[in-house]
Scaffold this active site. Sequence first.
Site, mmCIF file in Angstrom:
data_model
loop_
_atom_site.group_PDB
_atom_site.id
_atom_site.type_symbol
_atom_site.label_atom_id
_atom_site.label_comp_id
_atom_site.label_asym_id
_atom_site.label_seq_id
_atom_site.Cartn_x
_atom_site.Cartn_y
_atom_site.Cartn_z
ATOM 1 C CE LYS A 54 0.622 -0.260 9.056
ATOM 2 N NZ LYS A 54 0.457 -1.773 8.834
ATOM 3 C CD GLN A 98 -1.948 -4.658 9.885
ATOM 4 O OE1 GLN A 98 -1.811 -3.655 9.321
ATOM 5 N NE2 GLN A 98 -0.571 -5.237 9.938
ATOM 6 C CG ASP A 121 1.227 -2.714 2.727
ATOM 7 O OD1 ASP A 121 1.959 -2.035 3.329
ATOM 8 O OD2 ASP A 121 0.623 -3.493 3.403
#
Length: 294
Positions: A54, A98, A121
Amino acid sequence: MPAKIISGRDISTTMRAELAEEVAAMKADTGVVPGLATVLVGADAASEMYVGMKNKAASTMGLNSRQITLPADTPEAELLGVVEGLNADPEIHGILVQLPLPDHIDEARIIEAIDPAKDVDGFHPISAGRLMTGSGAFFSPCTPAGVVEMLLRSGHDPSGQHVVVVGRSNIVGQPLANLLLRKAPGGNATVTVCHSRTRDLAAVTRTADILVVAIGRPEMITADHVAPGTVVIDVGTHRVDDPDSERGYRVCGDVLFDEVSEVASAISPSPGGVGPMTITMLLANTVESARSAG
Ligand code: NDP
C-alpha cells in the site's frame, strides 16, 4: 467460446495513471499533497507485506505515505493516541490501521477512533451506516468498491441486472450488496446474497446475470454453478500447494477458472483481478479525502 477477461490489473493501471495526474494537478494548483498513514502493530508477515504494498503504491503515485510500525505489545491506549494524532494532522487525509490487531487490543474501539472523514478503509460504523442509508458522505470499503469499478469499467453496469453475491462478510459481501443496491452510479441492481446456510447454492447462482464470489474456499464455484453468459467476478485469493510448480504453490480464487471461463461471458481472474483493485480504491479514497479537505 471462452469468456472475455476482466483484468483488475489493467483497470488498476489505468486508474492509477489517472490518479497520479490528479495528484500532480492538485499539488500544482493548491499545494496539497494527499497523505496516507498506515499503522501496523506487531510483525505479522502477511500484514507487513500488505502495508508495504500500500505504501509503495501510494509513493509511486506521488502521495505522501507515512508508515507507523509499533511493537506487538503496544498498549491499546497508546494506539488510540497514535490514531488521535493522525486525526488532528492536516498532512494526513487517510488513515489505515492494518487488521488483525493483537488480541489485547479491541479492534472495534480502534476503528471507531478514526475520524470518519479520514476513514479511507471504509470500516468505521459511521461509514457503514451511511452506505446503508444512502445519506451523508462516506468512503466505500475498498474491495467492494473495486468490484463495482471493475464492472463499470469493463462495460457491465449492474443497473437493472440480477447480481448474486456469494458471501456475507462485513468486509466484502455485505457492503458490496449495499453498494449494488444504492440509487447511484454502480448501483440499482437486483441483489441476492448467499451464504453457508443457502439451500441449493447452484440453483441460486445460476439465476445471476452477474455473479460475485467471496467465499474464501479455493475453486469451490464450478461450471455447474454458472449459467451460460454470466459475468463472474472472483474476489477469492488463496495459495494452494502445487508440487508441479517451481515455488511449490500456486495462487487461485474461489472460482474454478478453467471450467467457469468456458461458460461465462466475462470473468475476472485471480490473481490479477480484484486484488490490485483493492489497493487502487484505497488510493482513490485518499485522493478524494484530500480533495474534500482542500
Ligand atoms: P469470510 O470467511 O469472512 O466470509 C466468507 C463468506 O462465505 C461467509 O459469509 C460464509 O457464510 C460464506 N460461505 C462459506 N462457505 C460457504 C459455502 N459452502 N456456501 C455458501 N457460502 C459460504 O471471507 P471474506 O469475505 O473476508 O473473504 C472472502 C474471500 O475473498 C477470501 O478468499 C479472501 O481471501 C478474499 N478477499 C480478497 C480481497 C482482495 O483484495 N482481493 C480482500 C478481502 C477478501 P456464513 O456467513 O454463513 O459463514
